[in-house]
Write a protein that holds these residues in place. Structure first.
Motif, PDB file in Angstrom:
ATOM      1  N   ALA A  24      48.842  45.770  21.507  1.00  0.00           N
ATOM      2  CA  ALA A  24      48.698  46.701  22.629  1.00  0.00           C
ATOM      3  C   ALA A  24      48.392  45.970  23.933  1.00  0.00           C
ATOM      4  N   LEU A  25      47.616  44.898  23.869  1.00  0.00           N
ATOM      5  CA  LEU A  25      47.214  44.174  25.074  1.00  0.00           C
ATOM      6  C   LEU A  25      48.376  43.467  25.752  1.00  0.00           C
ATOM      7  N   ASP A  26      49.513  43.355  25.090  1.00  0.00           N
ATOM      8  CA  ASP A  26      50.706  42.819  25.735  1.00  0.00           C
ATOM      9  C   ASP A  26      51.244  43.770  26.800  1.00  0.00           C
ATOM     10  N   ILE A  27      50.780  45.014  26.764  1.00  0.00           N
ATOM     11  CA  ILE A  27      51.201  46.018  27.742  1.00  0.00           C
ATOM     12  C   ILE A  27      50.220  45.973  28.911  1.00  0.00           C
ATOM     13  N   PRO A  28      50.667  45.731  30.138  1.00  0.00           N
ATOM     14  CA  PRO A  28      49.753  45.522  31.269  1.00  0.00           C
ATOM     15  C   PRO A  28      48.722  46.626  31.476  1.00  0.00           C
ATOM     16  N   VAL A  29      49.113  47.886  31.347  1.00  0.00           N
ATOM     17  CA  VAL A  29      48.144  48.961  31.580  1.00  0.00           C
ATOM     18  C   VAL A  29      47.085  48.971  30.485  1.00  0.00           C
ATOM     19  N   ALA A  30      47.454  48.638  29.264  1.00  0.00           N
ATOM     20  CA  ALA A  30      46.474  48.575  28.183  1.00  0.00           C
ATOM     21  C   ALA A  30      45.501  47.427  28.421  1.00  0.00           C
ATOM     22  N   ARG A  31      46.012  46.292  28.847  1.00  0.00           N
ATOM     23  CA  ARG A  31      45.160  45.145  29.155  1.00  0.00           C
ATOM     24  C   ARG A  31      44.168  45.504  30.256  1.00  0.00           C
ATOM     25  N   ALA A  32      44.646  46.185  31.293  1.00  0.00           N
ATOM     26  CA  ALA A  32      43.768  46.568  32.402  1.00  0.00           C
ATOM     27  C   ALA A  32      42.680  47.531  31.947  1.00  0.00           C
ATOM     28  N   GLU A  33      43.039  48.473  31.068  1.00  0.00           N
ATOM     29  CA  GLU A  33      42.047  49.433  30.573  1.00  0.00           C
ATOM     30  C   GLU A  33      40.977  48.750  29.735  1.00  0.00           C
ATOM     31  N   ALA A  34      41.392  47.821  28.892  1.00  0.00           N
ATOM     32  CA  ALA A  34      40.432  47.127  28.040  1.00  0.00           C
ATOM     33  C   ALA A  34      39.472  46.284  28.871  1.00  0.00           C
ATOM     34  N   ILE A  35      39.978  45.613  29.888  1.00  0.00           N
ATOM     35  CA  ILE A  35      39.113  44.817  30.764  1.00  0.00           C
ATOM     36  C   ILE A  35      38.187  45.723  31.550  1.00  0.00           C
ATOM     37  N   ALA A  36      38.688  46.851  31.999  1.00  0.00           N
ATOM     38  CA  ALA A  36      37.846  47.798  32.741  1.00  0.00           C
ATOM     39  C   ALA A  36      36.692  48.301  31.882  1.00  0.00           C
ATOM     40  N   GLY A  37      36.934  48.438  30.580  1.00  0.00           N
ATOM     41  CA  GLY A  37      35.857  48.865  29.694  1.00  0.00           C
ATOM     42  C   GLY A  37      34.722  47.867  29.647  1.00  0.00           C
ATOM     43  N   VAL A  38      35.023  46.578  29.746  1.00  0.00           N
ATOM     44  CA  VAL A  38      33.990  45.541  29.799  1.00  0.00           C
ATOM     45  C   VAL A  38      33.256  45.592  31.125  1.00  0.00           C
ATOM     46  N   LEU A  39      33.988  45.736  32.210  1.00  0.00           N
ATOM     47  CA  LEU A  39      33.403  45.693  33.548  1.00  0.00           C
ATOM     48  C   LEU A  39      32.560  46.927  33.860  1.00  0.00           C
ATOM     49  N   ALA A  40      32.690  47.976  33.040  1.00  0.00           N
ATOM     50  CA  ALA A  40      31.873  49.177  33.250  1.00  0.00           C
ATOM     51  C   ALA A  40      30.415  48.962  32.868  1.00  0.00           C
ATOM     52  N   ASP A  41      30.105  47.829  32.242  1.00  0.00           N
ATOM     53  CA  ASP A  41      28.731  47.527  31.832  1.00  0.00           C
ATOM     54  C   ASP A  41      27.848  47.372  33.067  1.00  0.00           C
ATOM     55  N   PRO A  42      26.853  48.258  33.260  1.00  0.00           N
ATOM     56  CA  PRO A  42      26.037  48.201  34.483  1.00  0.00           C
ATOM     57  C   PRO A  42      25.148  46.966  34.569  1.00  0.00           C
ATOM     58  N   ARG A  43      24.999  46.223  33.480  1.00  0.00           N
ATOM     59  CA  ARG A  43      24.186  45.004  33.527  1.00  0.00           C
ATOM     60  C   ARG A  43      24.793  43.925  34.411  1.00  0.00           C
ATOM     61  N   LEU A  44      26.099  43.979  34.601  1.00  0.00           N
ATOM     62  CA  LEU A  44      26.785  42.873  35.246  1.00  0.00           C
ATOM     63  C   LEU A  44      26.555  42.818  36.751  1.00  0.00           C
ATOM     64  N   GLY A  45      26.577  43.969  37.393  1.00  0.00           N
ATOM     65  CA  GLY A  45      26.512  43.963  38.851  1.00  0.00           C
ATOM     66  C   GLY A  45      27.821  43.475  39.447  1.00  0.00           C
ATOM     67  N   ALA A  46      27.880  43.441  40.776  1.00  0.00           N
ATOM     68  CA  ALA A  46      29.124  43.115  41.464  1.00  0.00           C
ATOM     69  C   ALA A  46      29.511  41.652  41.302  1.00  0.00           C
ATOM     70  N   ASP A  47      28.585  40.735  41.528  1.00  0.00           N
ATOM     71  CA  ASP A  47      28.936  39.312  41.542  1.00  0.00           C
ATOM     72  C   ASP A  47      29.334  38.802  40.167  1.00  0.00           C
TER      73      ASP A  47
END
Length: 403
Positions: A78-101
């Protein structure tokens, strides 16, 4: 296989044709005595032995004609599909621990990875010392071995993050923070993998907590949903409304269970082993009740709620059978508690009267055999450290219909 079978599941016991498993990997090696509680494991498993046990489980299914799909394979495809890859990465970045930087640094790193590498990180996680570069307050205050992307060791339990109701899939809302991102990965597969392109979505992770281990398809049109530590009454109600609206159920039984680690899901205390037979934890069998939900009179109307009624009585009535055959062991309460803790009641049916179970639960398995249920025994000394048995480790995608 020469033919790809379409998803369809209307029971717990119809002959199993296709199942989703996850072979444990690097994510289990992230578990330590310091973090195993937070990551919902009761011990630190021996990873290579857990993999051997899981390989034997998968082979036992294949030897019975079951097509075994592996979560990591489907996710990589599934990750070979660009929109799927973007969604999966967005799921990681939604973690509020990370902050902007730190979030920017994580995004750059994930976007630089190959498909295989990205799949490995999404499941196996990444620590601060493994991230090539980072900056910001969150980065500065992290220890070298703190997780920037937490691992997902509970991916092993594919039952929880999705449930198939006939030809429609509920991508569930996992209650514990350590598991939330599992549904993102499962949702990515079902939304973008070509195999599931025609599947309708019944439930999404932004709804109220609902986990697949609490959902039992007792019979075509009859669903039981446990509410307790993981699934909330509101989550059960949401699933019931969707199932009624789409003609997938006539009755949904809401079954309260103790909010306790040992009974985290309904399938830790009971599972179906035949059309009308159930293995059930004897220490709770007599006290379990159910509230019977039936369809409202219109789209905006309230659900009809009946009960409480003894669970086995309510189940028999909804399933239109005279009674549920309750398979009992002759164990004393202490011994029964031990086998329940070791997932003795968490069986996976491959067909009516044919079930997979952990070999260690001798008395429970003997009771099943005495009742005419053939038991396929598998090892689980390491797999069981996450508190899950054969049913927990499997998400049926296709079963023969019982109708």
């Amino acid at each position: 296989m020469s033919q790809t079978l379409r998803p369809y599941v209307d029971s717990e016991v119809g002959t199993l044709r296709t199942v989703l498993l996850h072979r444990p990997g690097a994510e289990l090696a992230r578990l330590t005595p310091r973090n195993n509680d937070e990551l919902l494991f009761d011990g630190v498993p021996w990873v290579s032995r857990a993999q051997e046990e899981h390989d034997a489980f998968a082979e036992a299914l294949r030897s019975r004609g079951v097509e075994v799909l592996l979560l990591s394979d489907l996710l990589t495809e599934a990750l070979d599909i660009p929109v799927a890859r973007a969604e999966a990465i967005a799921g990681v970045l939604a973690d509020p621990r990370l902050g902007a930087d730190l979030g920017d640094a994580v995004a750059r790193h994930l976007e630089s990875l190959s498909t295989d590498e990205l799949c490995a990180v999404l499941i196996g996680g990444i620590s601060k010392r493994e991230l090539p570069s980072g900056h910001g307050v969150a980065w500065s205050l992290m220890g070298d071995h703190d997780f920037v992307v937490p691992p997902l060791p509970n991916c092993l339990f594919t039952r929880d993050s999705s449930v198939w109701l006939r030809d429609q899939v509920a991508v569930t809302s996992l209650a514990m923070p350590a598991r939330e991102r599992e549904s993102t990965l499962t949702g990515t597969i079902y939304a973008h993998h070509p195999r599931f392109a025609m599947s309708s979505k019944l439930f999404t992770p932004d709804f109220e907590p609902l986990e697949g281990g609490d959902v039992l398809l007792l019979a075509p049109g009859t669903i039981a949903v446990g509410v307790g530590e993981r699934t909330t009454p509101a989550g059960a109600e949401r699933l019931a409304r969707a199932a009624f609206a789409r003609g997938l159920a006539e009755t949904v039984l809401v079954v309260p269970i103790a909010q306790d680690r040992a009974t985290m899901h309904l399938d830790t205390v009971c599972t179906m082993v035949d059309h009308d037979a159930m293995i059930i934890y004897p220490n709770v069998a007599d006290s379990m009740v159910a509230y019977a939900l039936t369809a409202p009179d219109g789209p905006q109307a309230r659900l009809h709620v009946g009960g409480p009624t003894p669970f086995l009585q309510a189940a028999a009535a909804a399933m239109r059978v005279e009674r549920i055959r309750m398979i009992e062991t002759d164990l004393d309460p202490i011994a029964a508690e031990r086998e329940q803790w070791d997932d003795g009641n968490n069986t996976l049916c491959l067909a009516p009267r044919l079930a997979v179970a952990y070999e260690r639960n001798h008395a429970t398995n003997a009771a099943l055999e005495a009742a005419g249920i053939e038991v396929v025994e598998i090892a689980g000394s390491e797999l069981g450290s996450g508190r899950g048995g054969p049913r927990c480790m499997s998400c049926p995608i296709t079963r023969d219909p019982l109708d």
